[in-house]
Design an enzyme around this catalytic site. Structure first.
Site, PDB file in Angstrom:
ATOM      1  N   PHE A 164      -8.325 -81.723  14.166  1.00  0.00           N
ATOM      2  CA  PHE A 164      -7.408 -82.657  14.822  1.00  0.00           C
ATOM      3  C   PHE A 164      -5.955 -82.240  14.617  1.00  0.00           C
ATOM      4  O   PHE A 164      -5.572 -81.793  13.528  1.00  0.00           O
ATOM      5  CB  PHE A 164      -7.607 -84.071  14.257  1.00  0.00           C
ATOM      6  CG  PHE A 164      -8.514 -84.938  15.086  1.00  0.00           C
ATOM      7  CD1 PHE A 164      -9.566 -84.401  15.792  1.00  0.00           C
ATOM      8  CD2 PHE A 164      -8.304 -86.308  15.160  1.00  0.00           C
ATOM      9  CE1 PHE A 164     -10.402 -85.191  16.554  1.00  0.00           C
ATOM     10  CE2 PHE A 164      -9.124 -87.118  15.919  1.00  0.00           C
ATOM     11  CZ  PHE A 164     -10.187 -86.564  16.620  1.00  0.00           C
ATOM     12  N   LEU A 165      -5.158 -82.402  15.650  1.00  0.00           N
ATOM     13  CA  LEU A 165      -3.718 -82.231  15.530  1.00  0.00           C
ATOM     14  C   LEU A 165      -3.129 -83.480  14.867  1.00  0.00           C
ATOM     15  O   LEU A 165      -3.815 -84.491  14.727  1.00  0.00           O
ATOM     16  CB  LEU A 165      -3.108 -82.021  16.913  1.00  0.00           C
ATOM     17  CG  LEU A 165      -3.481 -80.705  17.614  1.00  0.00           C
ATOM     18  CD1 LEU A 165      -2.941 -80.689  19.036  1.00  0.00           C
ATOM     19  CD2 LEU A 165      -2.956 -79.514  16.829  1.00  0.00           C
ATOM     20  N   ASP A 213     -11.187 -74.707  34.715  1.00  0.00           N
ATOM     21  CA  ASP A 213     -10.963 -76.138  34.500  1.00  0.00           C
ATOM     22  C   ASP A 213      -9.659 -76.368  33.734  1.00  0.00           C
ATOM     23  O   ASP A 213      -9.662 -76.750  32.567  1.00  0.00           O
ATOM     24  CB  ASP A 213     -12.154 -76.726  33.745  1.00  0.00           C
ATOM     25  CG  ASP A 213     -12.061 -78.237  33.596  1.00  0.00           C
ATOM     26  OD1 ASP A 213     -11.466 -78.874  34.481  1.00  0.00           O
ATOM     27  OD2 ASP A 213     -12.580 -78.769  32.601  1.00  0.00           O
TER      28      ASP A 213
END
Length: 506
Positions: free
Chosen positions: A321-322, A388
């Site tokens: 996670f940031l 994408d």
């Protein structure tokens, strides 16, 4: 009716029948001579396709199309991977792609040294040294801007978060990331929950030390490729693509992708035992006696799209996670070369060769590093085959000089034998590239270590090795050569090569 009239009608009918017989005989002869005959119904179907398959519409996007594609995708695991071309066959078919031809396979031994491009790189570096532009480049960290110093008792998570700088998520020589990833491989899981949003199942993992990671489970074997009739926005995400993207981003010197590592989890002990609420209700035993679950979401969360262990062991990618958005808020930007996410409609850049000139007039692409970051991202995506790319994020704290974050690569590495040249549209429409990026590409092309070899070595350190199917590694070298060919075309047609290859901090 008189006899005379009857005779005339009979004669005329006979003439008509004779004419029909003669026409049929002529068509039969033409067909037998090797000329194909198109039936009337086929011509009607072709006319219908011309009228309707080329229509433009603003109707659907990924979410609305996902439900329609769900039934087809449910058979993805049952379909065999597309076999590689037979020996001697071309790896890439030549076809028109927005006025450009897909590259033919080029001989790799000996490789083109691209000395002309190396000369441009050297020239840019010499000019940078003379102007001393590199000496005063400012690259602050989040810790510096927040006024927070790293303490002796700081966790690895704190070290990683506070060391994130304006240019990169971690330094080239910083050991924190490798130590953190090693910790994630074995650290016990304390809590799990399902991530909201998106069309596919993802879990938020909380470890016993309070750190968090995003878990993407395995769906396919390594050899499973994107089904040929599926659009890029209906493809399943691959956990191994996320892992490989992190390693590729680091090898290219970007260091803008979130650190990710693979891990085997025991569904019984590490997921089922910690699941709660609606997520817990989705666990079940499959007919093959494997433990499965599918979570709760809008489209791909049902029994037909369940995640299953073997019998309860499951591979997955763990993305670090940031920092929380309260401490380090991020801004979401629409990608200027975003695809239409529509079955028929094309985006503006796909039909306008001068599209880049419009982008250059718009903030923040008219100054600073942002357009150069877009070029780096296009190169990363092309090497992976990732179509994408609809949005991207930056840290608000660093302003418009923030590096673009390379996030969400689960739909990469889906087609090992097809190179989607349109992913490089930012590069061949703008003809702009950092000299350091070009230098890295040439170095991996000419050796001594090819990009595929460097990736193979780097990925060997991951617990899920082999991470990539060998044809995907071979595709990296092929696509790298294509990128260099595009850059060469840009340099050749430019009045000044220095308008194409620019200093890093331009």
């Amino acid at each position: 009716m008189k006899l005379k009239e009857r005779v005339i009608i009979a004669v005329m009918t006979g003439l008509v029948l004779l004419t029909v017989v003669l026409v049929l005989d002529v068509e039969t002869r033409l067909t037998s001579d090797g000329h194909s005959h198109t039936p009337a119904h086929a011509r009607i179907q072709y006319a219908f396709r011309q009228r309707h398959l080329q229509k433009t519409s603003n109707a659907s996007r990924e979410a609305s199309l996902a439900a329609a594609a769900s039934a087809q995708l449910s058979a993805a695991n049952d379909d065999p991977a597309h076999p590689p071309p037979a020996s001697g066959d071309s790896l890439l078919d030549v076809g028109a792609t927005n006025g450009r031809e897909e590259p033919k396979p080029t001989p790799t031994v000996p490789p083109d040294p691209y000395n002309d491009l190396l000369e441009v790189v050297t020239k840019v570096e010499n000019l940078s040294k003379k102007s001393r532009r590199r000496r005063k480049h400012w690259n602050p960290t989040l810790g510096e801007l927040l006024g927070l110093d790293l303490r002796d008792n700081a966790t690895l998570w704190d070290n990683f978060h506070l060391s994130i700088s304006r240019d990169e998520l971690y330094g080239a020589e910083d050991p924190t990331v490798n130590r953190l990833l090693q910790q994630v491989i074995t650290m016990p899981i304390a809590h799990i929950s399902q991530k909201e949003g998106g069309t596919q199942l993802k879990l938020i993992i909380e470890f016993i030390d309070g750190g968090h990671a995003l878990f993407k489970p395995m769906r396919f074997p390594r050899e499973q490729q994107t089904l040929k009739n599926h659009f890029y926005f209906t493809d399943f995400e691959r956990h191994n693509a996320e892992i490989a993207a992190f390693h590729l981003d680091r090898l290219l010197g970007f260091r803008r992708a979130v650190p990710i590592v693979g891990r085997n989890v025991n569904i019984t002990r590490e997921l089922y035992a910690l699941a709660q609420g609606d997520l817990l209700k989705t666990f079940f035993i499959s007919p093959d006696n494997n433990l499965c679950f599918h979570g709760k979401c809008s489209y791909y969360c049902d029994t037909a799209h369940a995640i299953c262990g073997n019998p309860d062991m499951l591979e997955g990618s763990f993305a670090i996670f940031l920092p929380g958005k309260e401490a380090a808020p991020r801004k979401v930007w629409r990608h200027p070369w975003r695809r239409s996410y529509h079955k028929r409609r094309k985006a503006q850049w796909e039909v306008d060769d001068d599209y880049c000139e419009l982008v250059k007039e718009v903030h923040p692409y008219n100054e600073g590093r942002r357009l150069l970051d877009i070029m780096d991202m296009a190169i990363l995506d092309f090497l992976m085959g990732n179509m994408d790319r609809h949005h991207y994020e930056t840290f608000k704290m660093f302003g418009n000089n923030s590096a673009i974050l390379h996030l969400d690569h689960g739909r990469g590495f889906g087609k090992a034998f097809h190179d989607e040249l349109t992913i490089l549209a930012p590069l061949y429409q703008c003809c702009l590239l950092r000299h350091s990026t070009l230098a890295s590409l040439i170095r991996y092309h000419t050796g001594p270590h090819r990009l595929s070899d460097a990736m193979r070595t780097s990925l060997s350190l991951d617990p899920l090795n082999p991470v990539l199917w060998e044809p995907h590694l071979a595709a990296l070298d092929r696509r790298l050569n294509t990128i260099l060919q595009v850059v060469r075309e840009c340099v050749d047609k430019a009045q000044d090569p220095l308008h194409v290859i620019v200093n890093d901090f331009h």
